[in-house]
Design a protein around this motif. Structure first.
Motif, PDB file in Angstrom:
ATOM      1  N   MET A   1       0.855  -1.191   0.000  1.00  0.00           N
ATOM      2  CA  MET A   1       0.000   0.000   0.000  1.00  0.00           C
ATOM      3  C   MET A   1       0.896   1.248   0.000  1.00  0.00           C
ATOM      4  N   LEU A   2       0.546   2.172  -0.900  1.00  0.00           N
ATOM      5  CA  LEU A   2       1.304   3.427  -0.920  1.00  0.00           C
ATOM      6  C   LEU A   2       0.932   4.273   0.295  1.00  0.00           C
ATOM      7  N   ARG A   3       1.917   4.930   0.881  1.00  0.00           N
ATOM      8  CA  ARG A   3       1.653   5.827   2.023  1.00  0.00           C
ATOM      9  C   ARG A   3       1.958   7.255   1.592  1.00  0.00           C
ATOM     10  N   PRO A   4       1.118   8.213   2.005  1.00  0.00           N
ATOM     11  CA  PRO A   4       1.416   9.614   1.653  1.00  0.00           C
ATOM     12  C   PRO A   4       2.717  10.056   2.321  1.00  0.00           C
ATOM     13  N   VAL A   5       3.536  10.785   1.557  1.00  0.00           N
ATOM     14  CA  VAL A   5       4.809  11.296   2.084  1.00  0.00           C
ATOM     15  C   VAL A   5       4.583  12.707   2.626  1.00  0.00           C
ATOM     16  N   LEU A   6       4.921  12.918   3.899  1.00  0.00           N
ATOM     17  CA  LEU A   6       4.722  14.242   4.506  1.00  0.00           C
ATOM     18  C   LEU A   6       5.590  15.269   3.798  1.00  0.00           C
ATOM     19  N   GLN A   7       5.054  16.474   3.703  1.00  0.00           N
ATOM     20  CA  GLN A   7       5.749  17.549   2.989  1.00  0.00           C
ATOM     21  C   GLN A   7       6.089  18.691   3.950  1.00  0.00           C
ATOM     22  N   PHE A   8       7.266  19.285   3.763  1.00  0.00           N
ATOM     23  CA  PHE A   8       7.660  20.470   4.517  1.00  0.00           C
ATOM     24  C   PHE A   8       6.594  21.544   4.351  1.00  0.00           C
ATOM     25  N   PRO A   9       6.142  22.236   5.415  1.00  0.00           N
ATOM     26  CA  PRO A   9       6.667  22.256   6.789  1.00  0.00           C
ATOM     27  C   PRO A   9       5.875  21.412   7.790  1.00  0.00           C
TER      28      PRO A   9
ATOM     29  N   ALA B   1       8.873   0.756   0.998  1.00  0.00           N
ATOM     30  CA  ALA B   1       9.623   0.436  -0.224  1.00  0.00           C
ATOM     31  C   ALA B   1       8.752   0.736  -1.449  1.00  0.00           C
ATOM     32  N   GLU B   2       7.506   0.294  -1.398  1.00  0.00           N
ATOM     33  CA  GLU B   2       6.587   0.537  -2.531  1.00  0.00           C
ATOM     34  C   GLU B   2       6.456   2.047  -2.781  1.00  0.00           C
ATOM     35  N   THR B   3       6.347   2.804  -1.701  1.00  0.00           N
ATOM     36  CA  THR B   3       6.192   4.260  -1.812  1.00  0.00           C
ATOM     37  C   THR B   3       7.455   4.901  -2.395  1.00  0.00           C
ATOM     38  N   MET B   4       8.626   4.415  -1.932  1.00  0.00           N
ATOM     39  CA  MET B   4       9.904   4.945  -2.443  1.00  0.00           C
ATOM     40  C   MET B   4      10.006   4.744  -3.956  1.00  0.00           C
ATOM     41  N   TYR B   5       9.652   3.534  -4.446  1.00  0.00           N
ATOM     42  CA  TYR B   5       9.738   3.282  -5.885  1.00  0.00           C
ATOM     43  C   TYR B   5       8.714   4.113  -6.650  1.00  0.00           C
ATOM     44  N   ASP B   6       7.576   4.327  -6.035  1.00  0.00           N
ATOM     45  CA  ASP B   6       6.498   5.049  -6.720  1.00  0.00           C
ATOM     46  C   ASP B   6       6.793   6.546  -6.841  1.00  0.00           C
ATOM     47  N   GLU B   7       7.528   7.105  -5.870  1.00  0.00           N
ATOM     48  CA  GLU B   7       7.670   8.578  -5.817  1.00  0.00           C
ATOM     49  C   GLU B   7       8.302   9.220  -7.056  1.00  0.00           C
ATOM     50  N   PRO B   8       9.462   8.854  -7.601  1.00  0.00           N
ATOM     51  CA  PRO B   8      10.379   7.833  -7.154  1.00  0.00           C
ATOM     52  C   PRO B   8      11.525   8.413  -6.335  1.00  0.00           C
TER      53      PRO B   8
ATOM     54  N   LEU C   1      19.648   1.989  -4.079  1.00  0.00           N
ATOM     55  CA  LEU C   1      20.355   3.013  -4.861  1.00  0.00           C
ATOM     56  C   LEU C   1      20.300   2.755  -6.350  1.00  0.00           C
ATOM     57  N   ASP C   2      20.148   1.494  -6.754  1.00  0.00           N
ATOM     58  CA  ASP C   2      20.301   1.219  -8.187  1.00  0.00           C
ATOM     59  C   ASP C   2      19.164   0.386  -8.762  1.00  0.00           C
ATOM     60  N   TRP C   3      17.958   0.779  -8.406  1.00  0.00           N
ATOM     61  CA  TRP C   3      16.818   0.082  -8.987  1.00  0.00           C
ATOM     62  C   TRP C   3      16.475   0.705 -10.342  1.00  0.00           C
ATOM     63  N   SER C   4      15.834  -0.084 -11.176  1.00  0.00           N
ATOM     64  CA  SER C   4      15.335   0.463 -12.442  1.00  0.00           C
ATOM     65  C   SER C   4      13.954  -0.122 -12.676  1.00  0.00           C
ATOM     66  N   ASP C   5      13.199   0.523 -13.554  1.00  0.00           N
ATOM     67  CA  ASP C   5      11.813   0.100 -13.785  1.00  0.00           C
ATOM     68  C   ASP C   5      11.716  -1.347 -14.243  1.00  0.00           C
ATOM     69  N   ASP C   6      12.693  -1.776 -15.080  1.00  0.00           N
ATOM     70  CA  ASP C   6      12.600  -3.124 -15.651  1.00  0.00           C
ATOM     71  C   ASP C   6      13.514  -4.130 -14.946  1.00  0.00           C
ATOM     72  N   GLY C   7      14.276  -3.671 -13.937  1.00  0.00           N
ATOM     73  CA  GLY C   7      15.214  -4.583 -13.277  1.00  0.00           C
ATOM     74  C   GLY C   7      14.658  -5.153 -11.982  1.00  0.00           C
ATOM     75  N   GLU C   8      15.513  -5.962 -11.325  1.00  0.00           N
ATOM     76  CA  GLU C   8      15.130  -6.567 -10.051  1.00  0.00           C
ATOM     77  C   GLU C   8      15.187  -5.509  -8.953  1.00  0.00           C
ATOM     78  N   ARG C   9      14.325  -5.633  -7.967  1.00  0.00           N
ATOM     79  CA  ARG C   9      14.305  -4.651  -6.875  1.00  0.00           C
ATOM     80  C   ARG C   9      14.658  -5.335  -5.562  1.00  0.00           C
ATOM     81  N   ASN C  10      15.683  -4.822  -4.921  1.00  0.00           N
ATOM     82  CA  ASN C  10      16.109  -5.390  -3.637  1.00  0.00           C
ATOM     83  C   ASN C  10      16.229  -4.288  -2.603  1.00  0.00           C
TER      84      ASN C  10
END
Ligand code: K1U
Ligand code: ZN
Length: 183
Positions: free
Chosen positions: A1-9, A37-44, A64-73
């Protein structure tokens, strides 16, 4: 599930996160890590701290080195701490998912030794340089209620804060004009 990312301030970004105890590694905490993790990839993005999704617990995710078509760890790390630092370096054009529309060079430690626990409570160590070192410092700062704008010159920060407040005022006015005064 995506979580909303809090924004400054949002003031919750300034809270100091609490360490996670072994008996707190519940299915709910594992779900939070998976959601982050899902939220981080979605933001991105390449990192995310629990503070940024409104949970004051010392949990970060990084990839650090994920890509849309690659493996995600995604690394999912509890209680990360810097136990050794060496040298200084510039993190170029750093950004933050909680600080919209702002990037800046930031002076940081060049090399850091980070100790953390996995979700299975293994003790892990990372000897990090370059982007990995900058990302660890950025995420651990979040857990301490610190933002990267706190590490740039006062002039740059003040200009950003003024621009951000103006943007939020404009968005509020637009909502009111559309008949939706809330939020
Ligand atoms: O914590 C955050 O706000 C995430 C932040 C992490 C970070 C970036 C750069 C240096 C240190 C820490 C981001 O991920 S900002 C977005 C970003 O850098 C990025 C996004 C997509 C692909 C590659 C990088
Ligand atoms: Zn950030």
């Amino acid at each position: 599930m995506l979580r909303p990312v809090l924004q400054f301030p949002d003031p919750r970004l300034r809270e100091k996160a609490q360490p996670v105890a072994k008996d707190e590694v519940t299915p709910e905490l594992r779900q939070l890590a998976a959601d982050m993790a899902e939220t981080m990839y979605d933001e991105p993005g390449i990192g995310l701290a629990a503070t940024q999704v409104g949970v004051a617990k010392r949990l970060i995710v990084m990839d650090l080195d994920w890509s849309d078509d690659g493996e995600r760890n995604p690394r999912m790390l509890l209680n990360p701490e810097i136990v050794r630092r060496e040298g200084r370096a510039t993190s170029e054009m750093e950004g933050c998912l909680s600080v919209p529309d702002f990037k800046s060079d930031v002076e940081r430690d060049a090399r850091v030794l980070v100790r953390a626990r996995s979700l299975d409570w293994e003790e892990l160590e990372f000897d990090a340089t370059e982007l990995e070192a900058f990302c660890f410092q950025h995420e651990i700062d979040h857990l301490d209620g610190m933002l990267f704008i706190d590490r740039v010159s006062k002039l740059k920060r003040d200009l950003y804060v003024r621009r951000r407040k103006k943007q939020l005022r404009r968005e509020q006015e637009e909502r009111e004009a559309a008949g939706h005064p809330g939020g």
